[in-house]
Design a protein around this motif. Structure first.
Motif, PDB file in Angstrom:
ATOM      1  N   ASN A  29      12.894  -5.919   4.727  1.00 65.94           N
ATOM      2  CA  ASN A  29      13.637  -5.525   3.526  1.00 65.94           C
ATOM      3  C   ASN A  29      13.450  -6.485   2.352  1.00 65.94           C
ATOM      4  OD1 ASN A  29      14.992  -3.008   4.070  1.00 65.94           O
ATOM      5  ND2 ASN A  29      16.204  -4.086   5.598  1.00 65.94           N
ATOM      6  N   PRO A  30      13.583  -7.808   2.540  1.00 67.05           N
ATOM      7  CA  PRO A  30      13.375  -8.704   1.386  1.00 67.05           C
ATOM      8  C   PRO A  30      11.983  -8.578   0.772  1.00 67.05           C
ATOM      9  CG  PRO A  30      14.497  -9.862   3.170  1.00 67.05           C
ATOM     10  CD  PRO A  30      14.056  -8.553   3.727  1.00 67.05           C
ATOM     11  N   ALA A  31      10.960  -8.418   1.625  1.00 66.12           N
ATOM     12  CA  ALA A  31       9.603  -8.270   1.093  1.00 66.12           C
ATOM     13  C   ALA A  31       9.480  -6.990   0.275  1.00 66.12           C
ATOM     14  CB  ALA A  31       8.589  -8.271   2.238  1.00 66.12           C
ATOM     15  N   LEU A  32      10.069  -5.908   0.761  1.00 67.13           N
ATOM     16  CA  LEU A  32       9.995  -4.650   0.016  1.00 67.13           C
ATOM     17  C   LEU A  32      10.744  -4.750  -1.307  1.00 67.13           C
ATOM     18  CD1 LEU A  32       9.165  -1.718  -0.227  1.00 67.13           C
ATOM     19  CD2 LEU A  32      11.163  -1.087   1.139  1.00 67.13           C
ATOM     20  N   VAL A  33      11.868  -5.437  -1.337  1.00 71.43           N
ATOM     21  CA  VAL A  33      12.608  -5.610  -2.587  1.00 71.43           C
ATOM     22  C   VAL A  33      11.771  -6.385  -3.594  1.00 71.43           C
ATOM     23  CG1 VAL A  33      14.638  -6.691  -3.630  1.00 71.43           C
ATOM     24  CG2 VAL A  33      14.863  -5.419  -1.494  1.00 71.43           C
ATOM     25  N   ARG A  34      11.089  -7.424  -3.154  1.00 80.47           N
ATOM     26  CA  ARG A  34      10.237  -8.200  -4.066  1.00 80.47           C
ATOM     27  C   ARG A  34       9.091  -7.341  -4.606  1.00 80.47           C
ATOM     28  NH1 ARG A  34      11.260 -12.376  -0.199  1.00 80.47           N
ATOM     29  NH2 ARG A  34       9.382 -11.770   0.951  1.00 80.47           N
ATOM     30  N   ILE A  35       8.495  -6.513  -3.745  1.00 77.92           N
ATOM     31  CA  ILE A  35       7.391  -5.655  -4.190  1.00 77.92           C
ATOM     32  C   ILE A  35       7.880  -4.642  -5.221  1.00 77.92           C
ATOM     33  CG2 ILE A  35       5.782  -3.869  -3.428  1.00 77.92           C
ATOM     34  CD1 ILE A  35       5.582  -5.401  -0.759  1.00 77.92           C
ATOM     35  N   LEU A  36       9.007  -4.027  -4.958  1.00 81.72           N
ATOM     36  CA  LEU A  36       9.533  -3.033  -5.897  1.00 81.72           C
ATOM     37  C   LEU A  36       9.910  -3.672  -7.231  1.00 81.72           C
ATOM     38  CD1 LEU A  36      11.751  -0.953  -3.444  1.00 81.72           C
ATOM     39  CD2 LEU A  36       9.604  -0.246  -4.488  1.00 81.72           C
ATOM     40  N   VAL A  70      17.209   0.947  -0.798  1.00 73.40           N
ATOM     41  CA  VAL A  70      16.942  -0.164   0.127  1.00 73.40           C
ATOM     42  C   VAL A  70      18.087  -1.171   0.094  1.00 73.40           C
ATOM     43  CG1 VAL A  70      15.390  -2.091   0.618  1.00 73.40           C
ATOM     44  CG2 VAL A  70      14.449   0.132  -0.009  1.00 73.40           C
ATOM     45  N   LEU A  71      18.564  -1.528  -1.093  1.00 76.55           N
ATOM     46  CA  LEU A  71      19.636  -2.514  -1.209  1.00 76.55           C
ATOM     47  C   LEU A  71      20.942  -2.012  -0.604  1.00 76.55           C
ATOM     48  CD1 LEU A  71      19.036  -3.869  -4.839  1.00 76.55           C
ATOM     49  CD2 LEU A  71      18.486  -4.984  -2.670  1.00 76.55           C
ATOM     50  N   THR A  72      21.177  -0.714  -0.651  1.00 76.92           N
ATOM     51  CA  THR A  72      22.402  -0.178  -0.054  1.00 76.92           C
ATOM     52  C   THR A  72      22.389  -0.318   1.458  1.00 76.92           C
ATOM     53  OG1 THR A  72      22.602   1.420  -1.861  1.00 76.92           O
ATOM     54  CG2 THR A  72      23.833   1.896   0.144  1.00 76.92           C
ATOM     55  N   LYS A  73      21.246  -0.131   2.083  1.00 72.55           N
ATOM     56  CA  LYS A  73      21.169  -0.142   3.543  1.00 72.55           C
ATOM     57  C   LYS A  73      20.896  -1.518   4.122  1.00 72.55           C
ATOM     58  CE  LYS A  73      18.591   3.265   5.148  1.00 72.55           C
ATOM     59  NZ  LYS A  73      17.451   4.204   5.273  1.00 72.55           N
ATOM     60  N   ALA A  74      20.315  -2.416   3.329  1.00 66.83           N
ATOM     61  CA  ALA A  74      19.762  -3.652   3.887  1.00 66.83           C
ATOM     62  C   ALA A  74      20.811  -4.740   4.037  1.00 66.83           C
ATOM     63  CB  ALA A  74      18.618  -4.147   3.003  1.00 66.83           C
ATOM     64  N   ARG A 107       0.832  -1.210   0.000  1.00 67.12           N
ATOM     65  CA  ARG A 107       0.000   0.000   0.000  1.00 67.12           C
ATOM     66  C   ARG A 107       0.864   1.256   0.000  1.00 67.12           C
ATOM     67  NH1 ARG A 107      -3.482  -3.149   3.456  1.00 67.12           N
ATOM     68  NH2 ARG A 107      -2.300  -2.435   5.269  1.00 67.12           N
ATOM     69  N   SER A 108       1.969   1.220   0.740  1.00 65.33           N
ATOM     70  CA  SER A 108       2.854   2.388   0.766  1.00 65.33           C
ATOM     71  C   SER A 108       3.504   2.615  -0.598  1.00 65.33           C
ATOM     72  CB  SER A 108       3.927   2.198   1.837  1.00 65.33           C
ATOM     73  OG  SER A 108       3.363   2.094   3.123  1.00 65.33           O
ATOM     74  N   VAL A 109       3.908   1.547  -1.268  1.00 67.20           N
ATOM     75  CA  VAL A 109       4.504   1.683  -2.594  1.00 67.20           C
ATOM     76  C   VAL A 109       3.486   2.239  -3.582  1.00 67.20           C
ATOM     77  CG1 VAL A 109       5.520   0.421  -4.531  1.00 67.20           C
ATOM     78  CG2 VAL A 109       6.232  -0.109  -2.194  1.00 67.20           C
ATOM     79  N   HIS A 110       2.257   1.758  -3.524  1.00 71.92           N
ATOM     80  CA  HIS A 110       1.219   2.270  -4.421  1.00 71.92           C
ATOM     81  C   HIS A 110       0.920   3.745  -4.136  1.00 71.92           C
ATOM     82  CE1 HIS A 110      -0.456  -2.033  -5.309  1.00 71.92           C
ATOM     83  NE2 HIS A 110       0.658  -1.749  -5.962  1.00 71.92           N
ATOM     84  N   ALA A 111       1.009   4.146  -2.873  1.00 67.82           N
ATOM     85  CA  ALA A 111       0.805   5.560  -2.548  1.00 67.82           C
ATOM     86  C   ALA A 111       1.906   6.425  -3.167  1.00 67.82           C
ATOM     87  CB  ALA A 111       0.773   5.745  -1.033  1.00 67.82           C
ATOM     88  N   HIS A 163      15.422   4.084  -8.020  1.00 69.27           N
ATOM     89  CA  HIS A 163      16.152   4.773  -6.953  1.00 69.27           C
ATOM     90  C   HIS A 163      15.718   4.266  -5.581  1.00 69.27           C
ATOM     91  CE1 HIS A 163      18.616   7.490  -9.152  1.00 69.27           C
ATOM     92  NE2 HIS A 163      17.624   8.144  -9.722  1.00 69.27           N
ATOM     93  N   THR A 164      14.425   4.054  -5.395  1.00 70.33           N
ATOM     94  CA  THR A 164      13.937   3.529  -4.121  1.00 70.33           C
ATOM     95  C   THR A 164      14.508   2.147  -3.847  1.00 70.33           C
ATOM     96  OG1 THR A 164      11.883   4.774  -4.454  1.00 70.33           O
ATOM     97  CG2 THR A 164      11.865   3.046  -2.793  1.00 70.33           C
ATOM     98  N   LEU A 165      14.544   1.308  -4.868  1.00 70.23           N
ATOM     99  CA  LEU A 165      15.085  -0.043  -4.713  1.00 70.23           C
ATOM    100  C   LEU A 165      16.576  -0.009  -4.379  1.00 70.23           C
ATOM    101  CD1 LEU A 165      14.864  -3.108  -4.927  1.00 70.23           C
ATOM    102  CD2 LEU A 165      15.085  -2.887  -7.409  1.00 70.23           C
ATOM    103  N   MET A 166      17.348   0.811  -5.072  1.00 68.79           N
ATOM    104  CA  MET A 166      18.782   0.870  -4.812  1.00 68.79           C
ATOM    105  C   MET A 166      19.074   1.418  -3.422  1.00 68.79           C
ATOM    106  SD  MET A 166      20.423  -0.483  -7.264  1.00 68.79           S
ATOM    107  CE  MET A 166      22.024  -0.007  -6.650  1.00 68.79           C
TER     108      MET A 166
END
Length: 754
Positions: free
Chosen positions: A50-57, A83-87, A12-16, A78-81
């Motif tokens: 983090n893994p769930a958010l990466v799959r959604i993106l 997340v991957l940098t910090k996760a 839902r946050s990604v769709h927003a 940019h959002t995905l990168m």
């Protein structure tokens, strides 16, 4: 069930965020910028998401690719990168899927392929050596010195106190200081060690035990393991074919040495309770210095101090005489001519120690018939002729999209410093930045001391006076911010929305309690912008030559956004002048002679000369949104072409006669030009206002000329051109006379999207 609910909440946050990119409703526009920030905060508070958010993106990116929704690709990427940098805990499969998607984007036009290439280069290193992106970012931003990774970065935040209110300056300064008080070097070293071990070992790492051990370690022990981890990661990342297995083996040795065999062998088998679970590993905000811009030389001074802090005592004495240590002047690069006293035949020359040949050998026979070259060919490093976008080794510090003339590297000089200059204000502040940038480039033609060692990145966050939310037109002092928002939707959604948040922060009561943990929204958005905003948009700087009193000579200045011309009030009539008849209306304005080079898509020269009476005119380097669909430039090409030429609006006086006598009306004529000359034909003088800044007003002007500001050409660049020219100096002179225009880059997330 909990994981399903958490994944639905993230979706839902990604769709927003995606709805926000094309939001027209005021309800969504009021929260612009908050959705992306809240999405990153959710996974920061619970790293297990983090893994769930990466799959959604990834799913949303593939959907955008299939449905050709290109306007959301770069924001999602940019959002995905980020997340991957910090996760930590991201599987190798997800990394490979992301890398494969980036390689598919390479077939798209710019800027999609440019951003995708930058992401693919970083992902390739991260797949082989997990934790590299995080480590390099923290080391560079926090200036943690390391022999294997010497790169340093700093964010310089400049605010003009005459343009931004004191309450806004105080609020920003307090938020920056409050965040940086908690980022000690020891804390940053703990974050680097913990992140590298967790990213590499995965489930085999015991995060709670590792966190407790690092907290209890002394400074000496912490530095030992910090340098051990950094060396292991960088040595593996620098290899031509890095091995993930070898990297895991090296970090396992460090992990067992730090925790001991008994504790390290537990891994995560004894799962942590909720109370014992360690906090997530934060990504510290970069080191930011806050500056009130009161001196024209302040930008150059701060950049010099960034490179050489010991130069502080010499800055105030003589700016022109300053020469940075460790870098010789241009003459060291010039070819030294020597008088030859030999015949020029190789067999007559003495052989060096490395050139001894065996008698009667074929090489000896050929050497007797060859002539030695009169000028020894200079061997350039492989990266010397590459574009200025290469600021270091491939990976985190590669910056694509800049023109090749933006500061070339010198042989043997490493470019390890990156200065990210962030200015806050309106169009007037950008005019001051353009002045400082122009002076810096001109100074480099004389000293050439900053460009070889420093990568300069420019950023802009608009801070405008509060206006009525029901206003339909954009603010007059925010035209460049409006243009950047039209060119890059992610900039519009992330950066342009900060203005209202900054004013709200300034209105809040001050909180001096530094022990309370808060989420600094403005600082987080600034950090995200300077980290992910790597694609510049180039703006033409224009020079204006002003002719007033012949005894004073010519005055030169530059402007970036706008030059406004007004007619000064009439002076008293000179002696002998014919008095005006009673009843004859005084004609408004002044008689102007205008000669301009018409801007055409074909770039063919076409000069136009007109004489007319006008009450004023405006030369805009930033096009209005209404002018993008004109006949000269179709809508698709307007963002690219229109901001590389001047848009001139002339308020012409039209005289008409009727039964009541003569009357005057005004009509506005517009045209586009690359250069223009304007002269007052009568005794009326002109007044010029540059970049909407009343501090840059010129009065009593008779004539002025406007054209693209030429790119300063350093002596080193000229000497290099002469070295590389096979036809001598005479053929290089015409090329030097047609110099390139000076462009000022402002970094955005994607550059201009067609």
């Amino acid at each position: 069930m909990e994981s399903s609910d958490a994944e639905l909440d993230l979706q839902r946050s990604v769709h927003a965020v995606l709805r926000e990119l094309s939001a027209q409703a005021p309800a969504l526009q009021s929260n612009q910028g908050m959705w992306r920030w809240s999405l990153h905060k959710k996974v920061e508070r619970d790293p297990g998401k983090n893994p769930a958010l990466v799959r959604i993106l990834l799913r949303e990116l593939e959907k955008a690719e299939n449905e050709d929704l290109r306007h959301v690709i770069i924001p999602l990427l940019h959002t995905l990168m980020y997340v991957l940098t910090k996760a930590t805990g991201i599987t190798e499969e997800l990394y490979h899927k992301t890398y494969a998607f980036c390689t598919r984007l390479l077939t798209l036009p710019t800027p999609y392929c440019t951003v995708a290439l930058d992401c693919a280069i970083r992902l390739k290193t991260e797949i082989a050596v997990p934790g590299t992106l995080y480590q390099r970012m923290v080391l560079a931003e926090q200036n943690l010195m390391s022999d294997v990774y010497p790169y340093q970065e700093r964010v310089f935040l400049f605010v003009d106190p005459e343009l931004v209110s004191p309450s806004v300056c105080s609020a920003l300064l307090l938020e920056i200081e409050a965040a940086q008080e908690q980022q000690t070097p020891e804390a940053c070293m703990r974050h680097v060690v913990s992140h590298a071990l967790q990213a590499a070992l995965g489930e085999a790492c015991h995060p709670s035990a590792l966190h407790r051990k690092l907290q209890a370690s002394s400074r000496r022990v912490l530095e030992y393991y910090f340098h051990a981890v950094v060396t292991a990661v960088e040595q593996m990342a620098d290899e031509a074919n890095p091995s993930r297995a070898e990297h895991l083996e090296r970090l396992e040795e460090i992990y067992y040495s730090l925790l001991g065999p008994a504790v390290a062998a537990k891994g995560r088998c004894g799962s942590d309770t909720l109370q014992d679970r360690p906090p997530s590993i934060p990504l510290p905000s970069p080191y930011i210095t806050f500056h009130l811009w009161t001196d024209q030389e302040q930008l150059w001074k701060e950049l010099v101090l960034f490179l050489h802090p010991q130069s502080q005592l010499r800055l105030s004495a003589d700016l022109e005489a300053l020469d940075l240590q460790g870098l010789g002047p241009d003459r060291d690069l010039a070819r030294v001519s020597m008088l030859s006293t030999d015949s020029g035949i190789e067999r007559d020359l003495p052989l060096g120690a490395d050139e001894l040949l065996i008698p009667s050998s074929p090489e000896m026979e050929r050497a007797g018939l060859q002539r030695k070259g009169g000028i020894k060919k200079r061997v350039w490093p492989p990266d010397f002729s590459m574009p200025g976008s290469w600021d270091g080794p491939p990976g985190l510090h590669r910056r694509t999209g800049r023109p090749s003339g933006d500061g070339e590297l010198l042989p043997g000089v490493s470019r390890v410093h990156t200065a990210r200059v962030l200015v806050l204000g309106d169009d007037r502040m950008l005019g001051r930045l353009a002045q400082a940038y122009h002076k810096l480039r001109k100074r480099e033609t004389q000293k050439f001391c900053l460009t070889p060692r420093l990568s300069l990145q420019l950023y802009y966050i608009p801070v405008l006076a509060p206006q009525d939310p029901t206003a339909s037109r954009p603010p007059e002092l925010g035209e460049l911010a409006t243009f950047l928002g039209r060119a890059d939707p992610w900039y519009e959604s992330t950066v342009n929305t900060l203005c209202s948040a900054i004013h709200k922060l300034a209105e809040m009561p001050l909180c001096l309690d530094t022990t309370r943990t808060v989420d600094p929204f403005i600082l987080d958005v600034i950090t995200y912008y300077v980290r992910m905003g790597t694609q510049p948009i180039y703006f033409q700087i224009y020079t204006v030559k002003i002719f007033s009193d012949p005894s004073q000579g010519v005055t030169e200045d530059i402007f970036l956004t706008e030059l406004k011309v007004k007619i000064q009030d009439s002076k008293s009539p000179t002696e002998g002048a014919t008095p005006r008849r009673r009843g004859t209306p005084d004609s408004p304005g002044a008689e102007l002679s205008i000669c301009y080079q018409k801007a055409l898509l074909s770039h063919r020269p076409r000069e136009v000369t007109v004489s007319l009476r006008a009450t004023g005119l405006v030369l805009k380097a930033i096009p209005d949104s209404d002018a993008e669909g004109s006949a000269d430039c179709p809508p698709a090409a307007a963002p690219v072409v229109a901001h590389k030429c001047l848009n001139v609006s002339v308020t012409e006086v039209v005289k008409s006669s009727n039964l009541a006598g003569r009357s005057f009306s005004t009509v506005t004529n517009t045209f586009r030009t690359s250069s223009i000359q304007i002269q007052s034909q009568d005794q009326r003088l002109l007044m010029l206002l540059l970049d909407k800044d009343h501090r840059r007003t010129f009065r009593d002007v008779v004539r002025f000329e406007v054209g693209p500001c030429p790119e300063p050409c350093s002596r080193t660049q000229k000497s290099k051109m002469s070295w590389l020219s096979p036809h001598g100096q005479k053929e290089m002179e015409p090329a030097q006379s047609t110099s390139k225009p000076l462009l000022m880059p402002i970094n955005t997330f994607s550059g201009i999207i067609q």
